[in-house]
Every structure is written in C-alpha cells, then in structure tokens.
Enzyme design. Sequence first.
Site, PDB file in Angstrom:
ATOM      1  N   SER A  44      38.764  45.503  28.636  1.00 24.24           N
ATOM      2  CA  SER A  44      38.057  45.301  27.367  1.00 24.24           C
ATOM      3  C   SER A  44      38.628  44.059  26.717  1.00 24.24           C
ATOM      4  O   SER A  44      39.810  43.729  26.916  1.00 24.24           O
ATOM      5  CB  SER A  44      38.300  46.512  26.469  1.00 24.24           C
ATOM      6  OG  SER A  44      37.944  46.203  25.137  1.00 24.24           O
ATOM      7  N   TYR A  59      43.982  52.106  22.212  1.00 30.25           N
ATOM      8  CA  TYR A  59      42.981  51.639  23.180  1.00 30.25           C
ATOM      9  C   TYR A  59      43.356  50.260  23.720  1.00 30.25           C
ATOM     10  O   TYR A  59      43.317  50.016  24.933  1.00 30.25           O
ATOM     11  CB  TYR A  59      41.615  51.614  22.498  1.00 30.25           C
ATOM     12  CG  TYR A  59      40.474  51.132  23.352  1.00 30.25           C
ATOM     13  CD1 TYR A  59      39.902  51.960  24.313  1.00 30.25           C
ATOM     14  CD2 TYR A  59      39.957  49.839  23.211  1.00 30.25           C
ATOM     15  CE1 TYR A  59      38.839  51.511  25.098  1.00 30.25           C
ATOM     16  CE2 TYR A  59      38.902  49.389  23.979  1.00 30.25           C
ATOM     17  CZ  TYR A  59      38.344  50.237  24.918  1.00 30.25           C
ATOM     18  OH  TYR A  59      37.303  49.801  25.703  1.00 30.25           O
TER      19      TYR A  59
HETATM   20  P1  NDP Z   1      31.035  55.995  27.423  1.00 24.31           P
HETATM   21  O1  NDP Z   1      31.813  56.738  26.406  1.00 24.31           O
HETATM   22  O2  NDP Z   1      29.570  55.824  27.231  1.00 24.31           O
HETATM   23  O3  NDP Z   1      31.275  56.623  28.857  1.00 24.31           O
HETATM   24  C1  NDP Z   1      32.581  56.906  29.294  1.00 24.31           C
HETATM   25  C2  NDP Z   1      32.538  57.516  30.661  1.00 24.31           C
HETATM   26  O4  NDP Z   1      33.882  57.883  31.024  1.00 24.31           O
HETATM   27  C3  NDP Z   1      31.679  58.763  30.705  1.00 24.31           C
HETATM   28  O5  NDP Z   1      30.937  58.808  31.895  1.00 24.31           O
HETATM   29  C4  NDP Z   1      32.732  59.873  30.688  1.00 24.31           C
HETATM   30  O6  NDP Z   1      32.253  61.005  31.407  1.00 24.31           O
HETATM   31  C5  NDP Z   1      33.899  59.236  31.434  1.00 24.31           C
HETATM   32  N1  NDP Z   1      35.138  59.911  31.095  1.00 24.31           N
HETATM   33  C6  NDP Z   1      35.752  59.959  29.881  1.00 24.31           C
HETATM   34  N2  NDP Z   1      36.821  60.757  29.942  1.00 24.31           N
HETATM   35  C7  NDP Z   1      36.907  61.230  31.219  1.00 24.31           C
HETATM   36  C8  NDP Z   1      37.786  62.119  31.893  1.00 24.31           C
HETATM   37  N3  NDP Z   1      38.813  62.710  31.271  1.00 24.31           N
HETATM   38  N4  NDP Z   1      37.565  62.375  33.200  1.00 24.31           N
HETATM   39  C9  NDP Z   1      36.511  61.812  33.840  1.00 24.31           C
HETATM   40  N5  NDP Z   1      35.646  60.969  33.250  1.00 24.31           N
HETATM   41  C10 NDP Z   1      35.840  60.689  31.954  1.00 24.31           C
HETATM   42  O7  NDP Z   1      31.772  54.579  27.557  1.00 24.31           O
HETATM   43  P2  NDP Z   1      31.242  53.122  27.972  1.00 24.31           P
HETATM   44  O8  NDP Z   1      30.189  53.212  28.995  1.00 24.31           O
HETATM   45  O9  NDP Z   1      31.026  52.379  26.721  1.00 24.31           O
HETATM   46  O10 NDP Z   1      32.577  52.516  28.601  1.00 24.31           O
HETATM   47  C11 NDP Z   1      32.786  52.343  29.996  1.00 24.31           C
HETATM   48  C12 NDP Z   1      34.034  51.485  30.168  1.00 24.31           C
HETATM   49  O11 NDP Z   1      33.827  50.208  29.567  1.00 24.31           O
HETATM   50  C13 NDP Z   1      35.276  52.079  29.489  1.00 24.31           C
HETATM   51  O12 NDP Z   1      36.411  51.857  30.298  1.00 24.31           O
HETATM   52  C14 NDP Z   1      35.385  51.270  28.203  1.00 24.31           C
HETATM   53  O13 NDP Z   1      36.708  51.223  27.726  1.00 24.31           O
HETATM   54  C15 NDP Z   1      34.878  49.921  28.656  1.00 24.31           C
HETATM   55  N6  NDP Z   1      34.368  49.082  27.567  1.00 24.31           N
HETATM   56  C16 NDP Z   1      33.255  49.427  26.847  1.00 24.31           C
HETATM   57  C17 NDP Z   1      32.783  48.615  25.832  1.00 24.31           C
HETATM   58  C18 NDP Z   1      31.587  48.973  25.019  1.00 24.31           C
HETATM   59  O14 NDP Z   1      31.262  48.234  24.066  1.00 24.31           O
HETATM   60  N7  NDP Z   1      30.872  50.040  25.312  1.00 24.31           N
HETATM   61  C19 NDP Z   1      33.447  47.338  25.500  1.00 24.31           C
HETATM   62  C20 NDP Z   1      34.623  47.072  26.310  1.00 24.31           C
HETATM   63  C21 NDP Z   1      35.041  47.910  27.310  1.00 24.31           C
HETATM   64  P3  NDP Z   1      32.444  62.536  30.977  1.00 24.31           P
HETATM   65  O15 NDP Z   1      32.574  62.579  29.482  1.00 24.31           O
HETATM   66  O16 NDP Z   1      31.220  63.148  31.523  1.00 24.31           O
HETATM   67  O17 NDP Z   1      33.681  62.956  31.702  1.00 24.31           O
END
Ligand code: NDP
Length: 253
Positions: free
Chosen positions: A151, A164
């Site tokens: 990020s 984070y």
């Molecule tokens: P979301 O919150 O939309 O999705 C997060 C995903 O991670 C979900 O599929 C969730 O699945 C999974 N996840 C979370 N906790 C767990 C766990 N304990 N075990 C397994 N899976 C887990 O996030 P984004 O799509 O926005 O983010 C994706 C990546 O991009 C992240 O690493 C984020 O830090 C990074 N990012 C995002 C930005 C943004 O603006 N959106 C900007 C910069 C970086 P479930 O809950 O079903 O387990």
Amino acid sequence: MTPPLDLTGRVALVTGASRGIGYFIARDLAAAGAHVIAVARTVGGLEELDDEIKAEKARSGKGEATLVPLDLTDMAGIDRLGGAIHERWGKLDVLVANAGVLGVIAPIGHVEAKVFDKVMSINVTGTWRLIRSVDPLLRLSDAGRAIVMSSGAAHSAKAYWAPYAASKAAVEAMARSWADETKNLALRVNSVNPGATRTAMRAQAMPGEDPQTLPHPSEVAAKIVALASPSLGETGLIYDVPQGRFISYRMPE
Ligand code: NDP
C-alpha cells in the site's frame, strides 16, 4: 501491442479472493486460463467467484477454481495448504498474497493491543507463513511469479495509520528480501501499491469519501494481473498502479 495474458496450464493461489481487489484478480487469472486456488474466510464470496469462473469457462473454455475457506491466522492451515498444492500439482506458478485488514484509524496511543496484534497476524505473519509454505512450490515452476499486496501507506505513513502502515512496510520488506534471495532463479517477486480503490477496506478507512470517485476493483485488478505473466522480467520492485510503473525503494548499502 502486448499479447493477451495466457496462463493455460498454470496454477495460481490468490488470498482475499472473496471480495474487493483479490476477487477480480482471481477472476482475471482464471479468464487467462489459470487454475485458481481461491482463499478467504467468506464461503459466499468464494462461491460467487466460482460461479463467475464457471460461466466464463462455459463461454471460452478457460479457467477453473478450487475454493479454500481458510483464516490466514490459522498457521497450521497455511502449512497444510502448501502440502495439498504439492500433492495435487507438484508446483505453484503464481502467488497473489492479497488478503489484508486495516485494523483501525486512530492515534498510535489509542490503538488496542488486540487490534494491533490482529493486523500484524493477518497482514504480516500470515503472509510470511504463506510465503514459507509455497516458496518451494514456486521454485518448481518454470516461471514462478509472486505478487505481494502492499500500500502507499507503507511509505506515506500518515497520521493515525500506524498499525496498517507498519504492516505494509513489513510485507514489502519481506517481499524485497525474498526477491533478493531468488534473483538468480526463474522466480520473480514484486509488491504492488493498488492505490485508492472502491472496496470495503477503503470505505472503512475513509467513511466520508464518495466511493464513486475511486476506481472499481476490477479496473485495478486488470492492471495487476500482468505481473503474473511468464514473460515478466522485473523482480524486487513495487508496481505502483496509479503511476502505472515499477518503482524501487532500495537504498544503497
Ligand atoms: P477488502 O476488505 O475488500 O478485502 C480483503 C480480503 O482479504 C477479503 O477477501 C477478505 O476475505 C480477506 N481477508 C481478510 N482477513 C482475512 C483472514 N483472516 N483470512 C483470510 N482472508 C482474509 O480489501 P481490498 O480489496 O481493498 O484490499 C486488498 C489488498 O489491497 C489488501 O492487502 C489491502 O491492504 C490492499 N490495499 C487496498 C487499497 C484500497 O484502497 N482498497 C489501497 C492500498 C492497498 P474474508 O473476509 O472473506 O476472509
């Protein structure tokens, strides 16, 4: 013109595939012909992804998914997953370590210990454990590709984002060390800054923001999947989606 991505016969593991950016990365990798191992906790989201992948296969004959409901705090489960991939495919071609959590936006002194621990456990320890579990399998591929989701927060380190930001700086550093260890192999390891994207995590971080001003996760995912290409040469870099280019933060020794 760049030829379309062809991942026929390739096996790709995507974490956080139940929604957001990971969902669309998984969908696009399957559409390019990969067998996608889709990991997350929410079975409904994984099933929705599977339905889309099956519909695409009916249209184009390409792509398949194996759904793995798994919590990335389950370290033994991550180890078992690596073993299962080895047994079934004997290799892994693509890793997308995308799953992550935000924790809380708060002054550093107000962050509860359990929230800090959760962010570190999922974003850092879970990602390390997954890398450890599949590194030998990626080395068995003729063109292993690892994409580790970072990020801009890792570098901007803005006020109130400490847990984070620290977790993302940590995964990025891990990815760069791993890339350095493997630079003479076929394996290529890069981090990604997707930039602000219209997902549940972004809405949690910036509740006052109009989501419609942000790119849809499908747009962002479409730019990230190119890093899975067997023809990719870069390693140890950060692909910055908003700038559309690789950047390096490596300091001279
Ligand atoms: P979301 O919150 O939309 O999705 C997060 C995903 O991670 C979900 O599929 C969730 O699945 C999974 N996840 C979370 N906790 C767990 C766990 N304990 N075990 C397994 N899976 C887990 O996030 P984004 O799509 O926005 O983010 C994706 C990546 O991009 C992240 O690493 C984020 O830090 C990074 N990012 C995002 C930005 C943004 O603006 N959106 C900007 C910069 C970086 P479930 O809950 O079903 O387990």
